[in-house]
Write an enzyme that holds these catalytic residues in place. Structure first.
Site, PDB file in Angstrom:
ATOM      1  N   TRP A 150       0.843  -1.190   0.000  1.00 42.84           N
ATOM      2  CA  TRP A 150       0.000   0.000   0.000  1.00 42.84           C
ATOM      3  C   TRP A 150       0.875   1.235   0.000  1.00 42.84           C
ATOM      4  CZ3 TRP A 150      -2.203   2.986   4.496  1.00 42.84           C
ATOM      5  CH2 TRP A 150      -3.105   3.944   4.042  1.00 42.84           C
ATOM      6  N   ASP A 218       1.416  12.244   7.828  1.00 43.05           N
ATOM      7  CA  ASP A 218       0.351  13.216   8.118  1.00 43.05           C
ATOM      8  C   ASP A 218      -1.026  12.579   7.982  1.00 43.05           C
ATOM      9  OD1 ASP A 218       0.732  12.936   5.269  1.00 43.05           O
ATOM     10  OD2 ASP A 218      -0.588  14.664   5.024  1.00 43.05           O
ATOM     11  N   GLU A 221      -1.765  10.897   4.888  1.00 48.17           N
ATOM     12  CA  GLU A 221      -0.972   9.677   4.663  1.00 48.17           C
ATOM     13  C   GLU A 221       0.031   9.822   3.526  1.00 48.17           C
ATOM     14  OE1 GLU A 221      -4.651   7.044   4.222  1.00 48.17           O
ATOM     15  OE2 GLU A 221      -3.783   6.295   6.075  1.00 48.17           O
ATOM     16  N   GLU A 222       0.661  10.971   3.456  1.00 49.15           N
ATOM     17  CA  GLU A 222       1.544  11.212   2.320  1.00 49.15           C
ATOM     18  C   GLU A 222       2.935  11.738   2.681  1.00 49.15           C
ATOM     19  OE1 GLU A 222      -1.801  12.370  -1.037  1.00 49.15           O
ATOM     20  OE2 GLU A 222      -0.955  13.952   0.198  1.00 49.15           O
ATOM     21  N   GLU A 448     -16.298  11.075  -0.986  1.00 53.77           N
ATOM     22  CA  GLU A 448     -15.135  11.797  -0.465  1.00 53.77           C
ATOM     23  C   GLU A 448     -14.941  13.129  -1.188  1.00 53.77           C
ATOM     24  OE1 GLU A 448     -10.968  10.540  -1.588  1.00 53.77           O
ATOM     25  OE2 GLU A 448     -10.974   9.880   0.505  1.00 53.77           O
TER      26      GLU A 448
END
Ligand code: NOJ
Ligand code: NOJ
Length: 483
Positions: A150, A218, A221-222, A448
């Site tokens: 992932w 963060d 997720e990056e 989203e």
């Protein structure tokens, strides 16, 4: 709120091509009734939220009790997992419902406590119970570890999750203690004053207090670094934890948590950039300005109704950051010139995540709501304290509503300028909700993202966090800010 009745309708002046055919509705005639949208969407959001909560929710029958799926979408994208962050933000809403008097939801909170304990004890790519596993952001719906490949985030902890979970469970513990009679449940499950830790809150507070200074990913997720959002929620978790621990007579721990919270409080001001005039999401980023909706979320979740003393929504810096975000997205997304009210807001301007892969990113419902939630919070604060002070950093924000506003001016409740600013701010926030309403289908489903080009939905459908974010915004609009 006192000033709401003046704001019932937001009228659209849509600049799309008009149709010669008279039977086609000319959208310039369309009126968005924000009150009607809020009422309808509140009901739909409760349904949408609980549908994703295990294992009673329709979309979450195979999910552990107390687990929350980020979305029922199992492919393109696959969000059929429990994220620690999303679950905590959803349970914040459920707990707020309990605090507001709905005792029927308590079973879900008990399930959440049990599921949190289970996930903490699940060995995963970040480690195990005593060796870093608490930083793992995402688990399978049955509580087993996610070990698939992932992207870049696997094996790298995200330190906001344990802090957000602690914030919710500390508030729950306080609610139980206030009620009396549940002390044993609290000390058995939530906080026991022993080391090595063996209860959910103690585990999270130990993890946060020992690791907050370490680089981590963060909330999006990056980026592996130190982040405003994460530090804000960590600091609040530690301060709230220290108060709980005082109640439970664990004095040594309270001192340690306060020391660490104070140390975080010393770091946070570095995120302010005087040259950019906004709070940066992350320090030292060469490929981003670090102008990011996550900063607004950090202010909201790091403070809540009571406020924890640093960068609350009404602070000069947060209002300046909100102003900058609205400006950048106003010109970035084509739909923002379609004449509908408000400004569609995304995560950050350089974003490329389109909801399933990478191309161009889009506005997010929860980011659009967040701009409104901040402003409703601030108006509530002004009404409570009875005045507005215009700061030098946020002057541009205030001049949106009162062009003659000057830095340092104070406007007292009851004065004409106070009313002009408050009414202007409420109209601004309602316009943000009107913008979201304009891009919400009749079913009220909230995904989203919605397309930057035509407003249609993108990314994971029925995102639980979108519903949670709507609900806290609706509360803020009615003057009932979440804890
Ligand atoms: C990439 C996105 O940029 C990130 O924010 C997201 O969390 C992951 N994909 C997983 O969906
Ligand atoms: C992507 C977002 O970037 C992240 O914040 C969120 O936790 C996951 N999707 C799941 O909703």
């Amino acid at each position: 709120m006192k000033f709401l009745p003046a704001l019932l309708f937001v009228t659209l002046a849509v600049q799309e091509p008009t149709f010669v055919n008279a039977r086609v509705v000319d959208k310039r005639q369309t009126t968005i009734d924000v009150n009607a949208f809020m009422n309808k969407q509140t009901f739909i959001s409760w349904v949408g939220l609980y549908r994703n909560v295990g294992n009673s929710g329709d979309y979450a029958r195979n999910v552990d009790p107390g687990g929350v799926i980020a979305s029922p979408s199992m492919s393109n994208p696959d969000y059929y997992y429990q994220w620690i962050r999303d679950s905590a933000l959803v349970f914040k809403v459920i707990l707020n419902q309990l605090i507001s008097g709905n005792s029927s939801v308590e079973v879900h909170l008990k399930n959440y406590v049990a599921e949190s304990n289970k996930l903490q004890h699940t060995p995963n790519p970040s480690g195990d119970y005593y060796s870093g596993g608490l930083g793992e952001p995402k688990f399978q719906v049955n509580g087993t570890a996610f070990t698939g490949s992932w992207g870049i985030t696997k094996d790298i902890p995200q330190l906001d999750g344990p802090a957000l979970r602690a914030i919710v469970l500390i508030e729950y513990a306080n609610t139980l203690l206030d009620r009396g009679g549940d002390t044993r449940y609290v000390t058995n499950n939530l906080y026991q004053a022993v080391l090595p830790y063996n209860t959910v809150i103690k585990a999270d507070l130990e993890y946060v207090s020992h690791n907050w200074h370490v680089d981590n990913f963060d909330l999006w997720e990056e980026v592996n670094a130190q982040h405003f959002f994460t530090l804000m929620v960590q600091r609040r978790a530690l301060l709230a934890g220290a108060e709980l621990v005082d109640r439970l007579s664990d004095g040594g721990a309270a001192t340690w948590y306060r020391q660490q919270a104070d140390a975080i409080g010393g770091v946070l001001p570095r995120f302010w950039s005087s040259s950019k005039n906004f709070l940066q999401a992350t320090l030292n980023q060469s490929n981003r300005q670090s102008l990011d909706c996550g900063t607004l979320l950090g202010s909201l979740h790091g403070n809540g109704k009571r406020g924890w003393g640093i960068f609350p929504p009404e602070s000069d810096e947060v209002l300046a950051t909100l102003d900058a975000l609205v400006n950048v997205f106003k010109s970035l997304y084509p739909i923002n010139s379609n004449g509908a009210p408000g400004v569609a807001i995304g995560r950050y301007p350089e974003d490329t995540y389109d909801g399933t892969g990478t191309s161009v990113a889009n506005p997010w419902y929860l980011c659009t709501f967040t701009t409104a939630e901040i402003v409703y919070n601030v108006v509530k604060r002004y009404e409570d304290v009875g005045y507005i002070t215009v700061g030098a950093k946020s002057l541009n924000f205030f001049q949106r509503f009162l062009p003659s506003a000057t830095s340092g001016a104070t406007y007292a409740s009851g004065s004409a300028n106070f009313n002009i600013i408050v009414n202007g701010m409420l109209q601004f926030a309602d316009d943000q909700m009107g913008r979201a309403a304009y891009h919400t289908p009749d079913t009220g489903s909230l995904s989203e993202q919605y397309s930057r080009d035509n407003g249609f939905q993108k990314g994971a459908r029925d995102l639980t966090w979108s519903y949670a974010s709507f609900l806290t915004t609706a509360w803020a609009r009615s003057g009932n800010v979440a804890f």
